[in-house]
Design a protein around this motif. Sequence first.
Motif, short mmCIF file in Angstrom:
data_model
loop_
_atom_site.label_atom_id
_atom_site.label_comp_id
_atom_site.label_asym_id
_atom_site.label_seq_id
_atom_site.Cartn_x
_atom_site.Cartn_y
_atom_site.Cartn_z
N ILE A 103 52.39 124.95 31.06
CA ILE A 103 53.10 124.34 31.62
C ILE A 103 54.10 125.65 32.44
N ASN A 104 53.91 126.05 33.34
CA ASN A 104 54.59 127.31 33.72
C ASN A 104 56.02 127.63 34.94
N VAL A 105 55.87 125.82 35.53
CA VAL A 105 57.33 126.61 36.05
C VAL A 105 57.87 125.07 36.26
N VAL A 106 59.14 124.97 35.96
CA VAL A 106 60.10 123.48 35.64
C VAL A 106 60.85 123.62 36.84
N LYS A 178 64.02 111.49 34.69
CA LYS A 178 65.86 111.66 34.82
C LYS A 178 66.59 112.50 33.31
N THR A 179 67.61 113.04 33.31
CA THR A 179 68.39 113.46 32.91
C THR A 179 69.21 113.03 32.69
N GLY A 180 70.05 113.63 32.06
CA GLY A 180 71.72 113.00 32.37
C GLY A 180 72.19 114.50 33.76
N ASP A 181 71.97 114.68 34.44
CA ASP A 181 72.51 115.58 35.57
C ASP A 181 71.72 115.73 36.50
N GLY A 182 70.42 115.13 36.43
CA GLY A 182 69.63 115.23 37.66
C GLY A 182 68.42 114.93 36.89
N TYR A 183 66.59 115.61 37.60
CA TYR A 183 65.72 114.84 38.15
C TYR A 183 65.26 116.52 37.26
N VAL A 184 64.01 116.38 36.88
CA VAL A 184 63.19 117.49 36.56
C VAL A 184 62.07 117.24 36.60
N PHE A 185 61.22 117.93 37.05
CA PHE A 185 60.12 118.50 37.41
C PHE A 185 59.36 119.40 36.39
N LEU A 186 57.74 119.08 35.89
CA LEU A 186 57.13 120.37 35.54
C LEU A 186 56.00 120.38 36.30
N ALA A 187 55.81 121.30 35.64
CA ALA A 187 54.35 122.50 36.95
C ALA A 187 53.33 123.06 36.53
N GLY A 188 51.92 123.01 36.37
CA GLY A 188 50.73 124.02 36.04
C GLY A 188 50.82 124.68 37.20
N ILE A 189 50.91 126.45 37.24
CA ILE A 189 50.04 126.59 38.64
C ILE A 189 48.88 128.08 38.11
N ALA A 190 48.34 128.33 38.99
CA ALA A 190 46.92 128.97 38.24
C ALA A 190 46.28 129.56 39.51
N ALA A 191 45.82 130.59 39.78
CA ALA A 191 44.71 131.17 40.99
C ALA A 191 43.21 131.19 40.69
N GLN A 192 41.82 130.78 41.43
CA GLN A 192 40.61 130.79 41.44
C GLN A 192 40.26 132.02 42.33
N ASN A 193 39.62 132.39 41.99
CA ASN A 193 38.18 133.12 42.89
C ASN A 193 37.06 132.67 43.17
#
Length: 254
Positions: A103-106, A178-193
Motif C-alpha cells: 500500500i503506497n497511497v492513502v 468510515k473513520t471518525g472524521d470521514g472516509y479513507v481509501f488505501l491504494a497500491g500503484i506500480a508501473a510496468q514496462n
Amino acid sequence: MKKAFLTLPLLACGLALTACAPTTQASTRTEAAPATAQANKPLISATGQPIHMALTPTFADQPGDVFKGLEQVGDPGVWVLRDRTRADVDGLKVEGRALREPINVVLIDLFAKTPQDALLRATAALDAAGLKPSDRYPHGYQAYLNGTFQPQVPAGQAFAKGVGSAREERLRLFGPWKTGDGYVFLAGIAAQNVTGQGRTFSDFMVTREATADALNNRTPFRKKGYVDLLSKVDTARETTADHDGCAVVLVARE
C-alpha cells in the motif's frame, strides 16, 4: 509496532506524518514467520454487505502486516492482499523473487457524506489525474484497515494510465472505510514496462510521486506528507524493489 513519527502537521484534519521523503530509503525489515490468523470474522463492504473470502494463516493483525496508530486513519494493513495473503505485482518477479505489492497511497476525505459519495469523489480525482478504469489487469484483491477488509473498487477494475504504451501505470483502489472524521481509501500503484516479449516491473516510487503530484495539482486532494509503513522487504525470496516503505497521504480540501 512502531507509531508514526509525528513531524509534519496536517492542518486540514489534525493529522501528522513522518518526514519520509520520496528518496528516503527505509531500513530493510527482516521477515518473521507468520502468526496464526485471527478467527474468521465477517468482512463487510462499503455498502454493508458481507464479503466472503477464504481464511488463510498468512495474514494477521501482527507486526509486518499492519501499521498501528496512523492518526485520522487507524491501523492500516501495509500490503495489497489476495485472499488475505501478500499479493504480488500481477505475477511479476524481480531477479527471480516474488515482487510484493505495498500500500503506497492513502486518500482521506473529510467532506464526503456517504460511502457512495466518497467513492465518486475518489474515482473522479483519479480520472482527473489521468488514471482511467481498466479491466485488463488481474482483479479480486483486498486491503485491510481497522479490523475489516474492503475489496478492490470498482469491482473487476483497476485504474490505469498509458494503456497500450511502453510504460503502463496501474493503481488498485480499496475502500472506502468510515473513520471518525470521514472516509479513507488505501491504494497500491506500480508501473510496468510493456514490450513484444511481455511485461516487466518498472517502479513503485516514480509513479507514486507522479500520481501524487497530479492529484495535488488537479483535484481537491492535497499532498500532506508521507508515513513510513515499514513495508520495505528485501529477502532471498521476496522483494519490494525500489519501494522505500512509505505511503503518500493526500487529504481532500473540499
